[in-house]
Design a protein around this motif. Structure first.
Motif, PDB file in Angstrom:
ATOM      1  N   SER A 278       0.840  -1.198   0.000  1.00 61.67           N
ATOM      2  CA  SER A 278       0.000   0.000   0.000  1.00 61.67           C
ATOM      3  C   SER A 278       0.877   1.250   0.000  1.00 61.67           C
ATOM      4  O   SER A 278       2.087   1.179   0.236  1.00 61.67           O
ATOM      5  CB  SER A 278      -0.907   0.021   1.233  1.00 61.67           C
ATOM      6  OG  SER A 278      -0.154   0.325   2.394  1.00 61.67           O
ATOM      7  N   ARG A 279       0.259   2.398  -0.227  1.00 59.31           N
ATOM      8  CA  ARG A 279       1.027   3.640  -0.221  1.00 59.31           C
ATOM      9  C   ARG A 279       1.602   3.930   1.160  1.00 59.31           C
ATOM     10  O   ARG A 279       2.621   4.612   1.273  1.00 59.31           O
ATOM     11  CB  ARG A 279       0.173   4.808  -0.708  1.00 59.31           C
ATOM     12  CG  ARG A 279      -1.032   5.141   0.144  1.00 59.31           C
ATOM     13  CD  ARG A 279      -1.675   6.448  -0.315  1.00 59.31           C
ATOM     14  NE  ARG A 279      -2.183   6.369  -1.686  1.00 59.31           N
ATOM     15  CZ  ARG A 279      -2.581   7.435  -2.384  1.00 59.31           C
ATOM     16  NH1 ARG A 279      -2.480   8.648  -1.852  1.00 59.31           N
ATOM     17  NH2 ARG A 279      -3.058   7.289  -3.601  1.00 59.31           N
ATOM     18  N   ASP A 280       0.967   3.412   2.206  1.00 58.73           N
ATOM     19  CA  ASP A 280       1.489   3.603   3.563  1.00 58.73           C
ATOM     20  C   ASP A 280       2.806   2.870   3.783  1.00 58.73           C
ATOM     21  O   ASP A 280       3.550   3.185   4.721  1.00 58.73           O
ATOM     22  CB  ASP A 280       0.466   3.136   4.597  1.00 58.73           C
ATOM     23  CG  ASP A 280      -0.774   4.014   4.625  1.00 58.73           C
ATOM     24  OD1 ASP A 280      -0.682   5.177   4.204  1.00 58.73           O
ATOM     25  OD2 ASP A 280      -1.841   3.525   5.054  1.00 58.73           O
ATOM     26  N   ASP A 281       3.083   1.874   2.934  1.00 54.45           N
ATOM     27  CA  ASP A 281       4.321   1.104   3.067  1.00 54.45           C
ATOM     28  C   ASP A 281       5.499   1.734   2.328  1.00 54.45           C
ATOM     29  O   ASP A 281       6.648   1.309   2.500  1.00 54.45           O
ATOM     30  CB  ASP A 281       4.109  -0.323   2.539  1.00 54.45           C
ATOM     31  CG  ASP A 281       3.065  -1.087   3.321  1.00 54.45           C
ATOM     32  OD1 ASP A 281       3.060  -0.970   4.556  1.00 54.45           O
ATOM     33  OD2 ASP A 281       2.242  -1.791   2.696  1.00 54.45           O
TER      34      ASP A 281
ATOM     35  N   ALA B  46       9.068   7.038   3.684  1.00 57.29           N
ATOM     36  CA  ALA B  46       8.847   8.483   3.659  1.00 57.29           C
ATOM     37  C   ALA B  46       9.893   9.202   2.806  1.00 57.29           C
ATOM     38  O   ALA B  46       9.569  10.163   2.091  1.00 57.29           O
ATOM     39  CB  ALA B  46       8.857   9.035   5.081  1.00 57.29           C
TER      40      ALA B  46
END
Length: 275
Positions: free
Chosen positions: A194-197, A200
């Motif tokens: 997912s984009r959360d993975d 940063a």
């Protein structure tokens, strides 16, 4: 003259995959003793392995196996596709996969140290490299956890073993859709679930790039935030599985397909030989 016959030469060729001339020469040197001839061929092969150490291994195969609540994916590499499709190499991959799976290894070092019977995986590969006459290596492994698994092994050529391998761990009961997602991954090559993975720093780097591009295009300052977010969304659709357009119907996202099928992907791994 050494005491051996054509049947003895055939035994050596069958057991080691050695050439006719090499087999005959080894039997001559061993005075017809098959076991001694095998030792001679292995020692000569091991010397060749050392000489081949710096060579590139861009061919090979991928293989996968599930065991309880985990599945293992490996890439076993060779120098040429000629060896990659050799049955001895294919048999070696199965032996290595079984050993790595049984050991529970989660890193390459652990996999190479795993017990493959009378010796380690690393030693087993080295022995087979001596026999096949090429540098062979276990290039990488991956473990995926899940309640269920979809395994997809893709052949890029009908004459070669699988070159692209995908393992998907999931919860739910729609095995057909899970396999379809594995096929999608083989094609779309997402890096993250997912984009959360997405790390940063990777997102920050992409944001910096798309911001600079938008500014250089002379876009109005007031419009920049929306343009930048839109281009970041495009980035996530490239690298994050759940954000991607579904390969079989690009009007749907992978997340939508999974939700409609009652599936949740808990993890995945994808290997392509040489990549």
């Amino acid at each position: 003259m050494a005491n051996f016959n054509v049947a003895d030469v055939k035994i050596l060729r069958d057991r080691l995959g050695a050439g006719m001339v090499d087999s005959k020469n080894a039997l001559v040197e061993a005075d017809g003793d098959i076991e001694k001839a095998i030792e001679i061929l292995r020692l000569k092969g091991q010397k060749g392995v050392a000489k081949r150490e710096g060579r590139a291994t861009s061919e090979g195969l991928v293989a996968a196996k599930e065991n309880g609540d985990t599945a293992t994916l490996i890439e076993l590499a060779s120098e040429t596709d000629f060896v990659a499709k050799n049955q001895k190499f294919i048999d070696l991959s199965e032996k290595v996969l079984d050993a790595v799976t049984a050991s529970g290894a989660s890193t390459l070092d652990e996999a190479l140290a795993a017990d493959a019977g009378s010796q380690t995986v690393a030693a087993t590969i080295s022995d087979e490299a001596a026999i096949l006459g090429e540098k062979l290596e276990l290039r990488r492994i991956a473990k995926v956890s899940g309640e269920h698994f979809a395994i997809y092994l893709h052949r890029t050529s009908k004459d070669l073993p699988p070159q692209v391998g995908v393992v998907v761990g999931y919860t739910g009961d729609d095995a057909e859709t899970a396999r379809s997602i594995a096929q999608h991954i083989s094609f779309a090559n997402p890096e993250y679930l997912s984009r959360d993975d997405v790390p940063a720093d990777a997102v920050d780097a992409e944001r910096k790039i798309v911001t600079e591009i938008a500014e250089n295009e002379g876009k109005p300052a007031a419009a920049l935030p929306k343009i930048i977010e839109g281009r970041l969304t495009g980035y996530f659709k490239q690298v994050a599985l759940l954000d991607q357009d579904y390969a079989k119907d690009n009007k749907l996202s992978v997340a939508k397909v999974l939700a409609d099928a009652g599936l949740t992907v808990t993890g995945f791994a994808r290997f392509k030989v040489g990549a």
